[in-house]
Design an enzyme around this catalytic site. Structure first.
Site, PDB file in Angstrom:
ATOM      1  CG  ASP A 117      -0.944   3.821   3.825  1.00  0.00           C
ATOM      2  OD1 ASP A 117      -1.203   3.071   2.774  1.00  0.00           O
ATOM      3  OD2 ASP A 117      -1.362   3.744   5.031  1.00  0.00           O
ATOM      4  CG  HIS A 118       2.202   1.134   4.899  1.00  0.00           C
ATOM      5  ND1 HIS A 118       2.141   0.718   6.311  1.00  0.00           N
ATOM      6  CD2 HIS A 118       0.951   1.302   4.893  1.00  0.00           C
ATOM      7  CE1 HIS A 118       1.071   0.697   6.714  1.00  0.00           C
ATOM      8  NE2 HIS A 118       0.119   1.295   5.972  1.00  0.00           N
ATOM      9  CG  HIS A 159      -2.250  -0.206   0.891  1.00  0.00           C
ATOM     10  ND1 HIS A 159      -3.019  -0.907   2.157  1.00  0.00           N
ATOM     11  CD2 HIS A 159      -3.132  -0.470  -0.120  1.00  0.00           C
ATOM     12  CE1 HIS A 159      -4.168  -1.197   1.541  1.00  0.00           C
ATOM     13  NE2 HIS A 159      -4.274  -0.701   0.126  1.00  0.00           N
ATOM     14  CG  HIS A 183      -4.120  -4.980   5.167  1.00  0.00           C
ATOM     15  ND1 HIS A 183      -4.983  -4.069   5.705  1.00  0.00           N
ATOM     16  CD2 HIS A 183      -3.260  -4.205   4.244  1.00  0.00           C
ATOM     17  CE1 HIS A 183      -4.822  -3.029   5.144  1.00  0.00           C
ATOM     18  NE2 HIS A 183      -4.049  -2.915   4.269  1.00  0.00           N
ATOM     19  CG  ASP A 191      -1.907  -0.944   7.210  1.00  0.00           C
ATOM     20  OD1 ASP A 191      -1.295  -0.335   8.156  1.00  0.00           O
ATOM     21  OD2 ASP A 191      -2.396  -0.274   6.056  1.00  0.00           O
TER      22      ASP A 191
HETATM   23 ZN   LIG Z   1      -2.498  -1.124   4.050  1.00  0.00          ZN
HETATM   24 ZN   LIG Z   2      -1.938   1.882   5.908  1.00  0.00          ZN
END
Ligand SMILES: [Zn+2]
Ligand SMILES: [Zn+2]
Length: 278
Positions: A66-67, A64, A155, A179
């Protein structure tokens, strides 16, 4: 010998004031490892007092954005600051392996001209160490005084996604969930850990995003139950959704994990929150 855990980012994909993208810095003796690199990780490392060219290794939990959106920034920044050795990047095999092969493509011309202009050695490509993620905790990296294990988490539809556990030669241990929903993988990995850094969501407050966010993140009350059952000493909440903006919001996250039965220390994470394990 102390082990230090610093949150380099407690945010989510939705920008929130004061919350950089996902990341946790674990330091033990003279080793520094970073888990995930969301937006502004290089900046938060500087604020935490660590020049990013001093990082020993980077671990990624899943693909993802955002990571991982801070990964190219971290790689380029450490080179600009003088790193000549490749950064070791440990990640589950899958989409991240492809990401690693192209992570610097968009900056090829910038890197070329910086190198020509300064005469420094060309930027080393990251030393990418892909591993096969499994449902049982497995050692994926050994440093000088730390050992890192990983396990698959839940996830979906994002696969694979993993959590990491750092064990040190002093017997201290830190687990970072990445996550995930509340899941058995983290429960196994976190058993008896000194610190569990876990993502968290309060679905009731999410409005119309409740469906898709709530279904693949960790609900706060259930997370409290997991932390109690795994007998972790400290629970550090990160990747908070919705992001708390008042002390009352923060207290509500703690109230939920207490309701789940956790009686240990709770830290409702803010960027640069730090826990020191003696
Ligand atoms: Zn994620
Ligand atoms: Zn995340």
């Amino acid at each position: 010998m102390t082990t230090t855990v610093t949150l380099t980012g407690t945010g989510t994909p939705r920008p929130a004031p004061g919350r950089a993208g996902a990341g946790v810095l674990v330091q033990h003796h003279d080793e520094s490892i970073q888990i995930d690199a969301g937006r502004a990780t290089a900046m938060r490392l500087a604020e935490a007092g660590l020049a990013c060219n001093r990082l020993d290794a980077l671990f990624l939990t899943h693909h993802h954005s955002d990571h991982v959106i801070g990964v190219p920034d971290l790689l380029i920044s450490r080179w600009v600051m003088g790193a000549t050795e490749p950064l070791v990047v440990v990640a589950p095999d899958g989409p991240l392996t492809e990401f690693g092969g192209h992570v610097l493509d968009l900056w090829a011309e910038d890197l070329r001209i910086r190198q020509e202009h300064t005469g420094r050695a060309p930027m080393p490509a990251p030393a990418w160490r892909a591993f096969d993620a499994t449902g049982r905790p497995t050692v994926v990296w050994e440093g000088r005084k730390v050992r890192v294990s990983s396990v698959l988490v839940q996830h979906q539809p994002v696969e694979p996604a993993v959590a990491y556990r750092v064990d040190t030669d002093a017997g201290t241990s830190v687990v970072v969930s990445g996550d995930t929903r509340v899941c058995d993988g983290v429960s196994q990995l976190a058993h008896g850990a000194d610190v569990l850094v876990h993502e968290v969501v309060r679905p009731a407050l999410l409005g119309k995003q409740r469906g898709y966010i709530g279904e693949y993140h960790a609900e706060a009350v259930a997370l409290g139950a997991l932390a109690a059952e795994a007998r972790v000493a400290r629970l550090v909440l990160t990747h908070l959704e919705p992001a708390p903006t008042t002390p009352e919001d923060e207290a509500a996250f703690e109230k939920d994990v207490r309701e789940g039965g956790f009686t240990g220390e709770v830290v409702v994470g803010q960027d640069l929150s730090r826990v020191v394990i003696q």
